[in-house]
Design an enzyme around this catalytic site. Sequence first.
Site, PDB file in Angstrom:
ATOM      1  N   ASP A  38       0.810  -1.225   0.000  1.00 17.90           N
ATOM      2  CA  ASP A  38       0.000   0.000   0.000  1.00 17.90           C
ATOM      3  C   ASP A  38       0.842   1.273   0.000  1.00 17.90           C
ATOM      4  O   ASP A  38       0.306   2.378   0.073  1.00 17.90           O
ATOM      5  CB  ASP A  38      -0.941   0.005   1.206  1.00 17.90           C
ATOM      6  CG  ASP A  38      -0.207   0.020   2.535  1.00 17.90           C
ATOM      7  OD1 ASP A  38       1.032  -0.128   2.530  1.00 17.90           O
ATOM      8  OD2 ASP A  38      -0.867   0.199   3.586  1.00 17.90           O
ATOM      9  N   LYS A 192      10.865  41.405 -10.055  1.00 18.70           N
ATOM     10  CA  LYS A 192       9.836  40.619 -10.751  1.00 18.70           C
ATOM     11  C   LYS A 192       8.490  40.775 -10.062  1.00 18.70           C
ATOM     12  O   LYS A 192       8.399  41.011  -8.859  1.00 18.70           O
ATOM     13  CB  LYS A 192      10.231  39.144 -10.801  1.00 18.70           C
ATOM     14  CG  LYS A 192      10.201  38.413  -9.466  1.00 18.70           C
ATOM     15  CD  LYS A 192      10.562  36.948  -9.620  1.00 18.70           C
ATOM     16  CE  LYS A 192      10.552  36.243  -8.250  1.00 18.70           C
ATOM     17  NZ  LYS A 192      10.970  34.840  -8.347  1.00 18.70           N
TER      18      LYS A 192
END
Length: 311
Positions: A38, A192
Site C-alpha cells: 500500500d 519581478k
Amino acid sequence: MLPTFKIFSGTKSKYMAEEICKELGVELGSMKIERFADGEFEVSFEESIRGCEVYLVQSTFPNCDNLMELLLMIDAAKRASAKSVIAVIPYFGWARQDRKDKPRVSIAAKLVSDLLVTAGVDRVITMDLHADQIQGFFNVPVDHLYASSVFIPYIQSLNLEDLVIATPDVGGAKRANSYAKYLDVPLVLCHKQRAKANVVAKMTVIGDVKDKNVILVDDMVDTAGTITKAANLMMENGAKSVRALASHAIMSDPATERVNECALEEMIFTNSIPYTKDCPKCTVISVARLFADTIRRVHSNQSISSQYLIK
C-alpha cells in the site's frame, strides 16, 4: 573518548552519503527500508548503533516519502539507543513556506522543524536554507552551511573579466550582495512581479549589464521560469554572457527544456538534489566534502565557522 560515529542514508540521498563516507574514509552503515503493497514502509538499522553518534543523510525534496523516511530513521535510531542523532539535510524542503504571506495558510518550514525535533533529532546540518531565520524554528542546534564555499572557487576559475553578480529577484539580494562584496564586483538586481506561483508576469533590470559577464545567483531553481527570463533580459540589455548558479536543482518540468532554450551559457548546481536529466548547459558540483568536513568537526567538537567563505 569520543563516541563512535556511523553514517546512514535514506533511499534518494544514498549517492550523497556514499560520497561523504568516501571523503571520511568510513563505510556507509547498513539500513533496510522495506516497502509494503500500500506504499507504507518500515525502516530498520541492520547493525548495532547503541551509544553511537548517528548521522542520517537525507534531503527532503518531493515527494513526501523522503521526509517520512527521515522521520522514521530518527525514531528508529532513538529507540535503538543511539547516543545522539544528527540529521544531515543538504536540501531542506518546504522552506519556501516560512511565513504567512496570505491568510489561512500553513507555515510548513516550522511544521517540518517541529516534526524533526519531536521525532528526536539532536542536531541538524543543512545548506543554503531559503530563509536564514528558519534556523530559529528549531529548538536544537542547526549548522547552516553555504554553497558559496564551492561556488566561489568555481567562479574564480572562469577568469571572467567585467564580471557582474546579479539576482533574479529582490528577495535574493542579500545572498547575491555577499558574492558581489567578496569578489569586489558590481551588483545588479531584477525586480519581478508574479501572476501566481511559478509564473512571472513582469521583470525589469535595476543596474548596468551592458558589455558585462553576468552571473545570476539564487538558492534554488524549480521550474526555471524566473532564472531563464532574467537571463534573457540580461542579454537584451547588452550583457556579453550570462551564467547562473543555484544551490538546489529542483528542476521541475519544463525546467530543463527552458534552460536549454534560453540565453544562459551555463547553469551551475550543487548535488544536494540528484539531477539526472540531459542538459548540456548544466554543471553539477559536489558538496560531499563540505558536509564530510562538517561532520568531522562536529564529531570532534571543533568550530565549523572557518569553512565559511561568505555568509
